[in-house]
Design a protein around this motif. Structure first.
Motif, PDB file in Angstrom:
ATOM      1  N   GLU A 160      35.804  44.040  29.410  1.00 49.62           N
ATOM      2  CA  GLU A 160      34.734  43.397  28.654  1.00 49.62           C
ATOM      3  C   GLU A 160      35.175  43.078  27.231  1.00 49.62           C
ATOM      4  N   ASN A 161      34.444  42.168  26.605  1.00 46.34           N
ATOM      5  CA  ASN A 161      34.665  41.832  25.186  1.00 46.34           C
ATOM      6  C   ASN A 161      36.106  41.445  24.889  1.00 46.34           C
ATOM      7  N   ASN A 202      35.646  25.540  22.237  1.00 45.97           N
ATOM      8  CA  ASN A 202      37.075  25.219  22.167  1.00 45.97           C
ATOM      9  C   ASN A 202      37.640  24.926  23.558  1.00 45.97           C
ATOM     10  N   ALA A 260      35.547  39.608  32.404  1.00 41.16           N
ATOM     11  CA  ALA A 260      34.262  40.315  32.387  1.00 41.16           C
ATOM     12  C   ALA A 260      33.428  39.783  31.215  1.00 41.16           C
ATOM     13  N   LYS A 261      32.273  40.413  30.969  1.00 38.63           N
ATOM     14  CA  LYS A 261      31.310  39.801  30.036  1.00 38.63           C
ATOM     15  C   LYS A 261      31.799  39.735  28.587  1.00 38.63           C
ATOM     16  N   ASN A 262      31.254  38.770  27.853  1.00 40.95           N
ATOM     17  CA  ASN A 262      31.587  38.502  26.452  1.00 40.95           C
ATOM     18  C   ASN A 262      33.058  38.153  26.279  1.00 40.95           C
ATOM     19  N   SER A 282      35.368  36.537  22.390  1.00 36.41           N
ATOM     20  CA  SER A 282      34.681  36.845  21.131  1.00 36.41           C
ATOM     21  C   SER A 282      35.678  36.874  19.974  1.00 36.41           C
ATOM     22  N   GLY A 283      35.125  36.877  18.756  1.00 33.38           N
ATOM     23  CA  GLY A 283      35.969  37.014  17.573  1.00 33.38           C
ATOM     24  C   GLY A 283      36.406  35.701  16.974  1.00 33.38           C
ATOM     25  N   ASP A 293      38.622  39.727  23.178  1.00 34.60           N
ATOM     26  CA  ASP A 293      38.543  38.903  21.970  1.00 34.60           C
ATOM     27  C   ASP A 293      39.765  37.999  21.879  1.00 34.60           C
ATOM     28  N   PHE A 296      29.453  35.779  30.649  1.00 42.41           N
ATOM     29  CA  PHE A 296      29.010  35.546  29.270  1.00 42.41           C
ATOM     30  C   PHE A 296      30.219  35.176  28.414  1.00 42.41           C
ATOM     31  N   PHE A 297      30.144  34.040  27.742  1.00 38.74           N
ATOM     32  CA  PHE A 297      31.224  33.622  26.844  1.00 38.74           C
ATOM     33  C   PHE A 297      30.734  33.627  25.398  1.00 38.74           C
ATOM     34  N   ALA A 298      31.657  33.905  24.477  1.00 40.95           N
ATOM     35  CA  ALA A 298      31.362  33.727  23.058  1.00 40.95           C
ATOM     36  C   ALA A 298      31.287  32.228  22.771  1.00 40.95           C
ATOM     37  N   ASP A 299      30.421  31.846  21.827  1.00 40.17           N
ATOM     38  CA  ASP A 299      30.129  30.429  21.571  1.00 40.17           C
ATOM     39  C   ASP A 299      31.352  29.597  21.188  1.00 40.17           C
ATOM     40  N   ILE A 300      32.105  30.095  20.211  1.00 35.94           N
ATOM     41  CA  ILE A 300      33.188  29.252  19.675  1.00 35.94           C
ATOM     42  C   ILE A 300      34.254  29.049  20.746  1.00 35.94           C
TER      43      ILE A 300
END
Lengths: 417, 212
Positions: B36-37, B128, B92-94, B97-98, B39, B120-124
């Motif tokens: 997860e997460n 990109n 996995a989720k997120n 990020s960063g 980055d 789940f993806f981080a926006d930026i």
């Protein structure tokens, strides 16, 4: 193709520059080439460029506000996720990717999905030793590093409006660490007083007109948000992270959470993180040995951060086991540190000042924390290897960093205030 | 060629810039990364961001998870496990990020992936990816688990990503899920286009907006 609006564009090299001997040519060949390319491109396209060693040089999110370039109501973008910093002035400010930078240079426009609206209200008065950094780490520990995704955040409440502009910038800077593209605070007298008289601020009659316009930039009384959180300032204590993302933070007097109730990839990801840090669930954070302290970055590299750090270490001595890197966020911050006599106090306490840049926040230059070492850092990310391959980062405020610097262990700054 | 503009009325431009491969239907096994997460510092560490071109980042994709200090491969990392292959990365989720570094999307694309799947993806990162021919597919947490389970059962199992129909299918079981994508970005991906030509076409409107 030419840059459409060069007069509305500013550039500075910050990520990969050395923080010593800036008068010499950059030793790292790739970095030198990258900085040269930036300079050449700025010359070719008539873009204002603040080169290494110049009076305007510094971390982009520090020099923009310092020069008065950042103003309420503006839309500000930059190829860096911490562009959210500028939201402290009531600007719409967010980080973008390289292709999007290209779009903006070519057209002065950018296409974006409309974000959702979040408001985070912090009511009441902050406790002694608690700073804007602690508010931010507290929020992220509550809503997680993905809680703000898809949103822009408005920060509100008495604990927020009583923050200085430097504090507001620290808080908005860390919006992205909750996943939000941007964070903002409605402009008020604190904002106007900060901007007034700065190089690019409006003056004379234009100033009065600008302030009138800026005063209108606030949410209506009955504004509706997609997501709202309300916290009490009294519940926030100095924060420190124990894991490998900024959401893994706790009050400094607390213990590392256990895996009780965690399942599947939640649990394995958590265990991987603690394993990287060399920590175990249930342990106390205070008293753990540290090796490095980093004061600086777009999060906490402003003059107020250096004043707080210096006031804390005054009359104390840096612990022998600690290597401290104090990196001003800009040339102007460096000058102020010298003019205000802070540098003598720091040197007396065993600290040296470096030159401006992003430095150990992302270790893209030579300021790398060695493998396995613990760094109490005022920066913004504690990801694996962020401060150098194998480095272990503990995010904290300048006060908590100062407390660790003089004791050599994780220390509650309130014990020494 | 006429399409619905994403943000404002008056689509007038012809997009003509070829920035990456056109995206059509992909049928491929997938590489699982059940962390997860994840980055963007893990996807591509900052010390590899000094290039001034967009090529060659794939070699350093997941650098510190993938290689030992001496440059040898870490055996337990999925990208080094020979049983996994394909153009689809399942996170996995997120995921992403960063940092806003677009190099993260470039590195994943350069390595050979064309699709990243997560709940789940981080926006930026998501933006990109879409700007660089890499399709981010968001599925439910339950469906994501089914994908991981299918790969665990058979590393060679294939998935179909149909962009036209916006459908992700586990071929072995026939289970599928619809995914969302902005119609404009979908068109860009299908035709290997980017946004610059569209924006530049709006120049008179931009000037008009800027006038005091």
């Amino acid at each position: 193709m030419k840059v459409l609006r060069p007069e509305k564009t500013t550039a500075t090299p910050d990520h990969n520059v050395p923080t010593i001997n800036q008068h010499l040519s950059i030793i790292d060949e790739l970095s030198r080439h990258q900085v040269e390319m930036l300079k050449m491109n700025c010359i070719e396209h008539d873009i204002i460029y603040h080169g290494l060693g110049s009076e305007g040089h510094g971390v982009v999110h520090i020099i923009g506000p310092e020069m008065g370039l950042t103003q309420p109501g503006m839309t500000i973008v930059c190829g860096d996720s911490h562009t959210s910093t500028h939201g402290a002035f009531g600007a719409i400010a967010f980080g973008i990717g390289t292709s999007e930078v290209e779009m903006v240079l070519a057209s002065q426009c950018i296409m974006q999905p409309k974000p959702k609206k979040m408001r985070i209200t912090i009511n009441g008065k902050l406790n002694k030793g608690v700073t804007a950094k602690d508010i931010a780490l507290y929020i992220i520990s509550k809503i997680s590093t993905s809680g703000g995704t898809g949103h822009f955040i408005e920060y509100a409440g008495s604990a927020i409006t009583s923050l200085s502009m430097e504090g507001r910038m620290t808080l908005c800077n860390l919006s992205i660490e909750s996943g939000a593209r941007g964070g903002m605070i409605a402009p008020d007298e604190t904002t106007f007083n900060y901007i007034k008289g700065r190089e690019f601020a409006p003056a004379g009659i234009e100033w009065d007109k600008a302030v009138e316009r800026w005063k209108a930039l606030k949410s209506e009384e009955n504004a509706v948000f997609d997501t709202e959180y309300i916290y009490d300032a009294a519940d926030i204590e100095p924060m420190i992270t124990y894991g490998t993302n900024p959401g893994m933070g706790i009050g400094i007097s607390q213990t590392i959470p256990t895996t009780n109730g965690m399942l599947g990839s939640d649990k394995s990801t958590y265990e991987k993180s603690l394993n990287y840090m060399g920590y175990a669930p249930g342990e106390k954070m205070t008293g753990k040995k540290i090796d490095f302290v980093f004061l600086g970055s777009c999060t906490n590299g402003r003059i107020e951060d250096f004043r707080q750090f210096t006031a804390f270490v005054k009359g104390k001595k840096k612990a022998d086991n600690v290597t401290a890197w104090l990196v001003p966020g800009s040339k102007q911050v460096e000058n102020q540190i010298r003019e205000e006599g802070l540098v003598e106090i720091l040197e007396e306490a065993g600290f040296e000042l470096r030159q401006p840049g992003c430095s150990a926040c992302l270790a893209m230059n030579d300021d790398k924390i060695p493998e396995g070492k613990y760094s109490v850092s005022t920066s913004n990310r504690n990801f694996e290897g962020r401060q150098g391959p194998g480095a272990r980062t503990l995010l904290a405020s300048p006060l908590t960093a100062a407390a660790a610097a003089v004791t050599g262990i994780i220390t509650d700054p309130r014990d020494l205030l | 060629m006429l399409l619905t503009p994403p943000l404002r009325g008056g689509w007038v431009g012809l997009l003509n810039k070829m920035a990456y491969d056109k995206f059509s239907t992909i049928t491929s096994p997938a590489v699982p990364l059940e962390i997860e997460n994840v980055d963007t510092d893990q996807i591509i560490p900052a010390r590899f961001l000094k290039a001034v071109e967009r090529k060659g980042f794939g070699d350093n994709l997941f650098r510190d998870w993938r290689y030992n200090k001496d440059g040898s491969h870490k055996a337990d990392f999925p990208l080094n496990n020979k049983k996994y292959s394909g153009k689809i990365l399942v996170g996995a989720k997120n995921f992403g990020s960063g940092s806003s570094r677009e190099h993260a999307a470039w590195a994943i694309y350069d390595y050979g992936f064309r699709v990243v799947v997560s709940s789940f993806f981080a926006d930026i990162f998501k933006g990109n990816a879409l700007n660089n021919g890499l399709l981010p597919v968001v599925v439910t947490p339950e469906f994501l688990q089914k994908i991981f389970d299918a790969i665990e059962k058979d590393a060679n199992t294939e998935f179909e990503v149909n962009l036209e129909q916006q459908k992700f299918t586990i071929k072995a079981t026939g289970e599928s899920i619809d995914f969302e994508i902005n119609p404009y970005k979908k068109h860009c991906l299908q035709n290997g286009l980017d946004d610059i030509d569209y924006l530049v076409e709006m120049k008179s409107k931009i000037t008009e907006f800027e006038a005091p």
